[in-house]
Design an enzyme around this catalytic site. Sequence first.
Site, PDB file in Angstrom:
ATOM      1  N   PHE A 119       0.764  -1.232  -0.122  1.00 47.19           N
ATOM      2  CA  PHE A 119       0.090   0.080   0.037  1.00 47.19           C
ATOM      3  C   PHE A 119       0.936   1.216  -0.121  1.00 47.19           C
ATOM      4  CE2 PHE A 119      -3.074  -3.260   1.776  1.00 47.19           C
ATOM      5  CZ  PHE A 119      -3.975  -2.703   0.901  1.00 47.19           C
ATOM      6  N   VAL A 144       7.523   3.537   3.729  1.00 46.30           N
ATOM      7  CA  VAL A 144       7.863   3.982   4.842  1.00 46.30           C
ATOM      8  C   VAL A 144       9.047   4.703   5.015  1.00 46.30           C
ATOM      9  CG1 VAL A 144       7.759   3.628   7.477  1.00 46.30           C
ATOM     10  CG2 VAL A 144       6.131   2.280   6.085  1.00 46.30           C
ATOM     11  N   ASP A 151      -5.145  -8.276   8.028  1.00 53.74           N
ATOM     12  CA  ASP A 151      -3.792  -8.765   7.509  1.00 53.74           C
ATOM     13  C   ASP A 151      -2.908  -8.759   8.433  1.00 53.74           C
ATOM     14  OD1 ASP A 151      -2.255  -9.165   5.312  1.00 53.74           O
ATOM     15  OD2 ASP A 151      -1.628  -7.261   4.920  1.00 53.74           O
TER      16      ASP A 151
END
Length: 146
Positions: free
Chosen positions: A31, A34, A141
């Site tokens: 997604f 970071v 998840d």
Amino acid sequence: MSICKRQKFKSLKNVIISKKNGRETIGRGSFGNVKLVRHVNNQNRQFAMKTMKIRSQMERKFITEEIRLHMSLKHPHIIFLHDSILQDKQAFIFMEYAEKGDLFHLITRSLSTDEPRMLRIFCQCVQAVNYMHERNIMHRDLKPEN
């Protein structure tokens, strides 16, 4: 993890990107990425900034709900979410920085032969999941990387 005071970022002008081992990106997922960052008013403390693309209104709704739920969680075994910034096409989520990395890397690097420590961490994970379930929140998840 210690539960701490929420750091407000308010704008990307308050973000200073840091480097770890010469790299800005400290993690990649399906997604988003970071990065290690600092707040302009709190440069001694590091945060993890998750950057996610928003491709549709449905995705925006999903991300907004995830942020709302995560900000409601205050538990010593759940990464603390400090703040978020939503723009038209991107979301920036500012979380507590886990200096030792994610659980997957901890398991593969140092826990494989330390059963008492593995058991303690497993119990902490169960406590965190139980905390979420008591609040009618389901983790969709669940895996060591998350």
